[in-house]
Design a protein around this motif. Structure first.
Motif, mmCIF file in Angstrom:
data_model
loop_
_atom_site.group_PDB
_atom_site.id
_atom_site.type_symbol
_atom_site.label_atom_id
_atom_site.label_comp_id
_atom_site.label_asym_id
_atom_site.label_seq_id
_atom_site.Cartn_x
_atom_site.Cartn_y
_atom_site.Cartn_z
ATOM 1 N N SER A 1 80.443 -21.099 -15.453
ATOM 2 C CA SER A 1 79.842 -22.409 -15.694
ATOM 3 C C SER A 1 80.541 -23.475 -14.851
ATOM 4 O O SER A 1 79.897 -24.340 -14.252
ATOM 5 C CB SER A 1 79.939 -22.729 -17.187
ATOM 6 O OG SER A 1 79.785 -24.101 -17.427
ATOM 7 N N ILE A 2 81.856 -23.368 -14.785
ATOM 8 C CA ILE A 2 82.627 -24.325 -13.979
ATOM 9 C C ILE A 2 82.331 -24.125 -12.493
ATOM 10 O O ILE A 2 82.111 -25.081 -11.751
ATOM 11 C CB ILE A 2 84.135 -24.154 -14.273
ATOM 12 C CG1 ILE A 2 84.413 -24.580 -15.724
ATOM 13 C CG2 ILE A 2 84.982 -24.952 -13.288
ATOM 14 C CD1 ILE A 2 85.755 -24.141 -16.256
ATOM 15 N N GLU A 3 82.237 -22.861 -12.096
ATOM 16 C CA GLU A 3 81.981 -22.534 -10.692
ATOM 17 C C GLU A 3 80.601 -23.014 -10.239
ATOM 18 O O GLU A 3 80.457 -23.588 -9.156
ATOM 19 C CB GLU A 3 82.078 -21.014 -10.517
ATOM 20 C CG GLU A 3 81.740 -20.498 -9.130
ATOM 21 C CD GLU A 3 81.572 -18.973 -9.099
ATOM 22 O OE1 GLU A 3 81.518 -18.337 -10.187
ATOM 23 O OE2 GLU A 3 81.481 -18.428 -7.989
ATOM 24 N N THR A 4 79.596 -22.785 -11.084
ATOM 25 C CA THR A 4 78.212 -23.075 -10.678
ATOM 26 C C THR A 4 77.749 -24.460 -11.120
ATOM 27 O O THR A 4 76.688 -24.896 -10.702
ATOM 28 C CB THR A 4 77.240 -22.050 -11.303
ATOM 29 O OG1 THR A 4 77.322 -22.149 -12.744
ATOM 30 C CG2 THR A 4 77.593 -20.624 -10.879
ATOM 31 N N ARG A 5 78.503 -25.101 -11.977
ATOM 32 C CA ARG A 5 78.141 -26.391 -12.598
ATOM 33 C C ARG A 5 76.909 -26.260 -13.495
ATOM 34 O O ARG A 5 76.248 -27.254 -13.800
ATOM 35 C CB ARG A 5 77.921 -27.504 -11.558
ATOM 36 C CG ARG A 5 79.048 -27.710 -10.561
ATOM 37 C CD ARG A 5 80.423 -27.755 -11.177
ATOM 38 N NE ARG A 5 80.668 -28.915 -12.057
ATOM 39 C CZ ARG A 5 81.686 -28.985 -12.901
ATOM 40 N NH1 ARG A 5 82.541 -27.976 -13.031
ATOM 41 N NH2 ARG A 5 81.847 -30.044 -13.656
ATOM 42 N N LEU A 6 76.583 -25.046 -13.914
ATOM 43 C CA LEU A 6 75.514 -24.869 -14.904
ATOM 44 C C LEU A 6 76.120 -25.045 -16.291
ATOM 45 O O LEU A 6 77.235 -24.601 -16.547
ATOM 46 C CB LEU A 6 74.884 -23.472 -14.816
ATOM 47 C CG LEU A 6 74.028 -23.143 -13.601
ATOM 48 C CD1 LEU A 6 73.423 -21.753 -13.756
ATOM 49 C CD2 LEU A 6 72.929 -24.174 -13.398
ATOM 50 N N PRO A 7 75.358 -25.676 -17.218
ATOM 51 C CA PRO A 7 75.874 -25.829 -18.577
ATOM 52 C C PRO A 7 75.981 -24.489 -19.302
ATOM 53 O O PRO A 7 75.347 -23.514 -18.907
ATOM 54 C CB PRO A 7 74.825 -26.724 -19.250
ATOM 55 C CG PRO A 7 73.582 -26.543 -18.452
ATOM 56 C CD PRO A 7 74.017 -26.248 -17.043
ATOM 57 N N LEU A 8 76.784 -24.469 -20.355
ATOM 58 C CA LEU A 8 76.932 -23.278 -21.190
ATOM 59 C C LEU A 8 76.005 -23.360 -22.393
ATOM 60 O O LEU A 8 75.881 -24.417 -23.023
ATOM 61 C CB LEU A 8 78.371 -23.181 -21.716
ATOM 62 C CG LEU A 8 79.459 -22.750 -20.730
ATOM 63 C CD1 LEU A 8 80.835 -23.097 -21.297
ATOM 64 C CD2 LEU A 8 79.362 -21.243 -20.462
ATOM 65 N N MET A 9 75.366 -22.245 -22.723
ATOM 66 C CA MET A 9 74.629 -22.132 -23.990
ATOM 67 C C MET A 9 75.498 -21.242 -24.874
ATOM 68 O O MET A 9 75.613 -20.041 -24.638
ATOM 69 C CB MET A 9 73.258 -21.501 -23.735
ATOM 70 C CG MET A 9 72.422 -21.255 -24.978
ATOM 71 S SD MET A 9 72.019 -22.723 -25.944
ATOM 72 C CE MET A 9 70.823 -23.554 -24.891
ATOM 73 N N ILE A 10 76.130 -21.863 -25.866
ATOM 74 C CA ILE A 10 77.183 -21.172 -26.616
ATOM 75 C C ILE A 10 76.740 -20.722 -28.000
ATOM 76 O O ILE A 10 76.186 -21.497 -28.788
ATOM 77 C CB ILE A 10 78.428 -22.076 -26.737
ATOM 78 C CG1 ILE A 10 79.017 -22.321 -25.342
ATOM 79 C CG2 ILE A 10 79.470 -21.448 -27.663
ATOM 80 C CD1 ILE A 10 80.252 -23.182 -25.343
#
Ligand SMILES: [Zn+2]
Length: 274
Positions: free
Chosen positions: A135-144
């Protein structure tokens, strides 16, 4: 159009429409969802197989259904390392345009689940942390996804607090203290679904007491967790309007305001609007 009667479409941020529960009538499910005023649906993956199916569904309903990819904690078992390697490769290929659209909009659903067993606790912790780094690498949000594991989850997330792009704590059913612990994470929101409509639920008191509407997104978690008055049947995205109305009632605002405010949250977290 009469401005007063204007109805803003809402977004179901979490629905497993790729599941076999929808194999026979997905087209009808999507039609009903549009009719009910749902403008978009986000589809979380649980493993590689579901990622493939989700991409198919999202291609068929391009611009309406949006895919995620991730390894669900309950799918983490020995051999998970290879699955993650392959999933990560496909994620980067997808985002770089090496594979066709649609593009993944989030890493999910990922997290920890010790509800049934802690058999693969160590593996779950490692798999979650690795996907947090995606998520940090791609800047995509996390669905947790988190069940019976909030302390462990917060422990991992807090190590990356300043680097995280944001995300959703999906299917939030906790108390005020648990909500506040999540809200410490900027650009994260709580995913509220059918549980909020259950008679036994305390969410209708706890959420307005400590969670601003600017930190909530709507979801169904279809085919699970059908809201009142559909309890006990297969959930589908159209039913997210029952969650919207429940929030409107407990926050003392109009359903329209819930739509506008939660859409703004989706835009902030996912960069997507209806
Ligand atoms: Zn789910």
């Amino acid at each position: 159009m009469d401005i007063k009667n204007k109805k803003t479409m809402i977004i179901d941020t979490h629905a497993h429409l790729d599941g076999e529960e929808f194999r026979d009538d997905l087209h009808e499910v999507i039609r009903r969802s549009k009719e009910a005023g749902v403008g978009k649906v986000f589809l979380p993956a649980i493993d590689l197989f579901s990622t493939d199916n989700i991409l198919k569904v999202c291609k068929d309903y391009a611009g309406y259904c949006h895919p995620m990819t991730g390894l669900h904690p309950e799918e983490v078992k020995p051999g998970y390392g290879e699955v993650l390697t392959e999933m990560h490769r496909r994620l980067l290929d997808n985002l770089s345009g090496r594979t066709p659209e649609p593009r993944f909009i989030a890493v999910g659903e990922v997290g920890l689940d010790f509800y049934w067993s802690r058999e693969f606790q160590e593996e779950q912790l490692k798999a979650f942390e690795e996907q947090v780094r995606w998520s940090i690498e791609t800047r995509l949000p996390l669905m947790i996804h988190c069940r019976k594991a909030q302390n462990e989850l917060l422990h991992i997330l807090s190590q990356y607090k300043d680097e995280l792009p944001g995300g959703v704590f999906h299917c939030f059913t906790g108390n005020q203290k648990e909500a506040l612990a999540y809200l410490e994470f900027g650009n994260f929101v709580l995913g509220i679904g059918g549980v909020s409509t259950f008679k036994s639920s305390h969410l209708r008191e706890d959420l307005p007491a400590c969670v601003p509407l600017d930190r909530i997104v709507l979801e169904t978690d279809s085919p699970y967790m059908a809201p009142v008055p559909h309890r006990g049947v297969r959930n589908e995205s159209a039913f997210v309007v029952n969650v919207q109305q429940t929030l409107a009632d407990c926050y003392g605002v109009s359903a329209e305001e819930v739509a506008v405010r939660t859409n703004a949250n989706v835009l902030r977290v996912f960069g997507i609007s209806v």
